[in-house]
Design an enzyme around this catalytic site. Structure first.
Site, short mmCIF file in Angstrom:
data_model
loop_
_atom_site.label_atom_id
_atom_site.label_comp_id
_atom_site.label_asym_id
_atom_site.label_seq_id
_atom_site.Cartn_x
_atom_site.Cartn_y
_atom_site.Cartn_z
N SER A 75 0.80 -1.22 0.00
CA SER A 75 0.00 0.00 0.00
C SER A 75 0.84 1.27 0.00
CB SER A 75 -0.98 0.01 1.18
OG SER A 75 -0.30 -0.19 2.39
N HIS A 115 0.94 5.03 4.42
CA HIS A 115 0.06 5.53 3.36
C HIS A 115 0.35 7.00 3.07
CE1 HIS A 115 -3.25 2.26 4.10
NE2 HIS A 115 -2.07 1.76 3.82
#
Length: 208
Positions: free
Chosen positions: A128, A179
């Site tokens: 991610s 992230h």
């Protein structure tokens, strides 16, 4: 060919990255279980004490290709499948590969630094950070192209970012530091890597 038209270049690096992630997941499932934290740690997942104290820096890379369970894998690979080829065409295959790896390594490193002094350390894995880097890179590229790139618009990307961040901050077990740092690194690397295509008399030419 009209000067405003061009044939999209074929992309295969995104497909190769997806294939590597899937193969790594299958190996982990065959050898043990991708949802077994100890097993994942033994096979290269992120764990700050091992990276800092034991100098196991390879974990910054290997963790990018490991996922905790099929749902984790599918969610990440769907986003990469939908968005990755757009950035691959904009950057070129090798630049895109380097970009992807730097975003993944950079986001893992940033997350490690942010959580270094936490009382409790966690085992981390997943693509991610790199994928948020891809989104960040696309945000920059789309902005450079007046809010649109192929079938993508800046509005679509902003909505994707906001939804993804909201999902991360309202869920448990999500490394939001990776992230956000991946997104920022992607924007910065987009600034360094991307060269806006120029239109020739007969066709569009990508400056690489």
């Amino acid at each position: 060919m009209n000067e405003h038209e061009y044939a999209p270049r074929r992309t295969w690096m995104t497909s190769a990255l997806i294939a590597v992630n899937i193969l790594c997941f299958l190996y982990l499932e065959i050898a043990g279980s991708s949802e077994d934290v100890r097993f994942m740690l033994e096979h290269g997942a992120m764990y700050t004490p091992l990276v800092i104290e034991n100098h196991e820096y390879y974990r910054l890379v290997t963790a990018m290709f490991m996922h905790f369970g099929i749902e984790h894998l599918v969610n990440n690979m769907l986003v990469l499948f939908v968005l990755g080829d757009n950035l691959e065409r904009a950057l070129g295959k090798m630049k895109y590969l380097i970009f992807y790896l730097l975003c993944g390594i950079g986001s893992n490193f940033a997350s490690m630094m942010i959580h270094m002094h936490d009382a409790q350390q966690y085992v981390g894995a997943g693509a991610s950070g790199a994928i948020f880097g891809v989104i960040g890179g696309l945000l920059y590229v789309v902005a450079r192209n007046r809010g649109r790139l192929e079938n993508l618009s800046s509005r679509q990307l902003v909505v994707t970012v906001l939804f993804s961040l909201y999902f991360g901050y309202t869920s448990t077990g999500v490394d939001n530091a990776a992230h956000v740092s991946g997104l920022i690194i992607g924007i910065l690397l987009g600034l360094l890597f991307y060269r806006k295509r120029r239109i020739g008399k007969e066709k569009n030419i990508y400056e690489l």
